[in-house]
Design an enzyme around this catalytic site. Structure first.
Site, PDB file in Angstrom:
ATOM      1  N   CYS A  44      -0.563   4.355   2.105  1.00  0.00           N
ATOM      2  CA  CYS A  44      -0.782   4.304   3.559  1.00  0.00           C
ATOM      3  C   CYS A  44      -0.437   2.915   4.075  1.00  0.00           C
ATOM      4  CB  CYS A  44      -2.200   4.756   3.915  1.00  0.00           C
ATOM      5  SG  CYS A  44      -3.497   4.060   2.866  1.00  0.00           S
ATOM      6  N   SER A  45      -1.416   2.186   4.597  1.00  0.00           N
ATOM      7  CA  SER A  45      -1.102   0.865   5.175  1.00  0.00           C
ATOM      8  C   SER A  45      -2.309  -0.058   5.096  1.00  0.00           C
ATOM      9  CB  SER A  45      -0.656   1.020   6.624  1.00  0.00           C
ATOM     10  OG  SER A  45      -1.654   1.709   7.367  1.00  0.00           O
ATOM     11  N   CYS A  46      -3.071   0.007   4.005  1.00  0.00           N
ATOM     12  CA  CYS A  46      -4.247  -0.846   3.830  1.00  0.00           C
ATOM     13  C   CYS A  46      -3.858  -2.318   4.018  1.00  0.00           C
ATOM     14  CB  CYS A  46      -4.837  -0.657   2.436  1.00  0.00           C
ATOM     15  SG  CYS A  46      -5.456   1.006   2.152  1.00  0.00           S
ATOM     16  N   CYS A  56       0.892  -1.164   0.000  1.00  0.00           N
ATOM     17  CA  CYS A  56       0.000   0.000   0.000  1.00  0.00           C
ATOM     18  C   CYS A  56       0.927   1.210   0.000  1.00  0.00           C
ATOM     19  CB  CYS A  56      -0.917   0.000   1.223  1.00  0.00           C
ATOM     20  SG  CYS A  56      -1.976   1.459   1.305  1.00  0.00           S
TER      21      CYS A  56
END
Lengths: 247, 207
Positions: free
Chosen positions: B113-115, B110
């Site tokens: 972000c940090s999906c 991702c």
């Protein structure tokens, strides 16, 4: 345009982290938990899929809080600060500032209370459990919050179409990875239905429900044939606002 | 471990005091309850976690028809298993699985972000959230994989999945050799979160 929107592809950053822990310091769990409780109490969940009775929840929290809120804060940071702070340090800074800006608490209150816990790290938290809030947190974690909507029209592109990624004006927050701007790829799949985003990103283009495409990019078409590894394909899910005809 | 985690002790103590102060003020002001944060954390110890993903992968290994259904319609195939309620919950509303095989190695990332697919994998490990992984993974995935100890030959296609909209991806890694006689539960015990995000292979059982 912010560095955070163009993270993908930055070179010369050194080796990757091999740290497999989720939290490297115990305090990081607490800010993660606060964020997730805010997600579960967010006012927008009254209109979400599924809808929750958050208006009746006995909480002082009456704001919208979604991933978009956290992401906007991180993307709004001074780029060098973005790299300076660790992941949950960014969360702690962003969430604290939100509560101050939205008037839930004052900077002075937070400063004084922080000084207290700095001097007394083992001092207890107030003991005021809330069963209704705990139940709402459980419901949100188990049922989630989808941006799915039934389709209102046909998608503009079909599987197999060559498409070019748009280059909209830079905004506070985007879901368009910067490295894909103006690149050409092929529609690999179209997801059924339309998808909204948690907030409107304005001229960037997303918010209202629209089709979402899975687009395949040859690595050489993104980075150049002499700068990319062979036999590599990058797939990105892109909202229709980010997709244009290739010609 | 990277030295970026070697901050002066004071930096952590300051953050620890600030987050404790924030939680205390939010409780005092009625924003959250004093049990709210622990309610969240308990969910990721008991309901959502990589133990679910490992069971899904083990089933896919022993039942090729299940693996096909898992790839074709991930939520429906996950619902076939006796997993905790909430597998379509927060960050699992729209999940999709991709399989490694002799021709393809998949890497999930991702870059913005940090999906991460919470219900089946729990919370993302630090490497996944690190800007260096997110920056380099899309540009030089093979070099990044080598740093994790995975050598993908050029004859194998690398597919990188950048989670930039609603889908949360996970990988069905290849079943290791010498596991023919193992039960599904024994197979599940071999599966790591890293293997389900594509930065590790599943190691064969130790003799």
């Amino acid at each position: 345009m912010k560095l955070q929107h163009h993270l993908g592809g930055i070179e010369n950053l050194g080796p990757v982290s091999l740290e497999t822990r989720v939290f490297v310091e115990p305090w990081e769990q607490r800010i993660f938990g606060i964020h997730t409780a805010m997600m579960a109490e967010s006012a927008h969940l009254a209109d979400a899929l599924p809808a929750y009775a958050v208006k009746d929840l006995p909480t002082a929290f009456k704001s919208n809080w979604s991933w978009a809120s956290l992401r906007t804060g991180a993307e709004d940071m001074q780029p060098f600060e973005y790299f300076k702070y660790r992941y949950y340090e960014k969360w702690l800074g962003g969430i604290s500032q939100f509560f101050i800006d939205a008037g839930y608490l004052t900077a002075q209150e937070l400063e004084e209370k922080s000084a207290f816990y700095r001097a007394h790290p083992d001092a207890a938290l107030p003991d005021r459990p809330s069963a209704p809030i705990a139940a709402q947190i459980g419901a949100y974690l188990q049922q989630g919050d989808s941006g799915y909507h039934p389709p209102e029209r046909a998608p503009r592109f079909a599987a197999g179409d060559m498409v070019r990624v748009a280059d909209p004006a830079a905004v506070d927050h985007t879901r368009l990875p910067g490295y894909l701007r103006c690149k050409t790829g092929t529609v690999d799949a179209i997801y059924p239905g339309h998808f909204s985003y948690f907030v409107s990103t304005g001229v960037d283009g997303i918010g209202r429900p629209m089709p979402v495409y899975r687009i395949a990019f040859k690595a050489a078409d993104v980075w150049g044939s002499d700068k990319s590894e062979p036999n590599t394909t990058i797939y990105a899910d892109l909202y229709e606002a980010y997709v244009q005809a290739a010609h | 471990m990277s030295d970026i985690f070697g901050f002066p002790q004071d930096r952590e103590a300051t953050s620890a005091a600030k987050v404790r102060a924030l939680e205390a003020l939010l409780i005092e002001k009625g924003v959250i309850g004093s049990d709210s944060v622990d309610t969240v954390l308990r969910h990721f110890e008991t309901v959502a976690g990589p133990f679910n993903g490992a069971r899904i992968v083990a089933r896919a290994w022993v039942d090729p028809a299940y693996q096909q259904r898992l790839i074709a319609n991930t939520p429906s195939a996950i619902a076939e298993l006796d997993l905790p309620a909430g597998m379509a919950g927060a960050e699992g509303e729209h999940m999709a699985a991709v399989a490694n095989d002799a021709h393809v190695h998949n890497l999930i990332i991702c870059t913005l972000c940090s999906c991460y697919p919470w219900p089946v994998l729990g919370l993302p490990p630090y490497w996944y959230k690190d800007p260096v992984f997110r920056a380099r993974g899309v540009r030089e995935p093979r070099a990044v994989l080598r740093e994790f100890g995975v050598d993908v030959p050029e004859t194998k296609e690398v597919k990188v999945w950048d989670s930039s909209a609603q889908i949360r991806w996970f990988v069905i890694p290849e079943r290791p050799a010498n596991t023919d006689g193992m039960s599904e539960a024994e197979l599940a015990s071999l599966v790591t979160p890293e293997s389900m995000m594509g930065v590790a292979l599943v190691a064969p059982p130790q003799a």
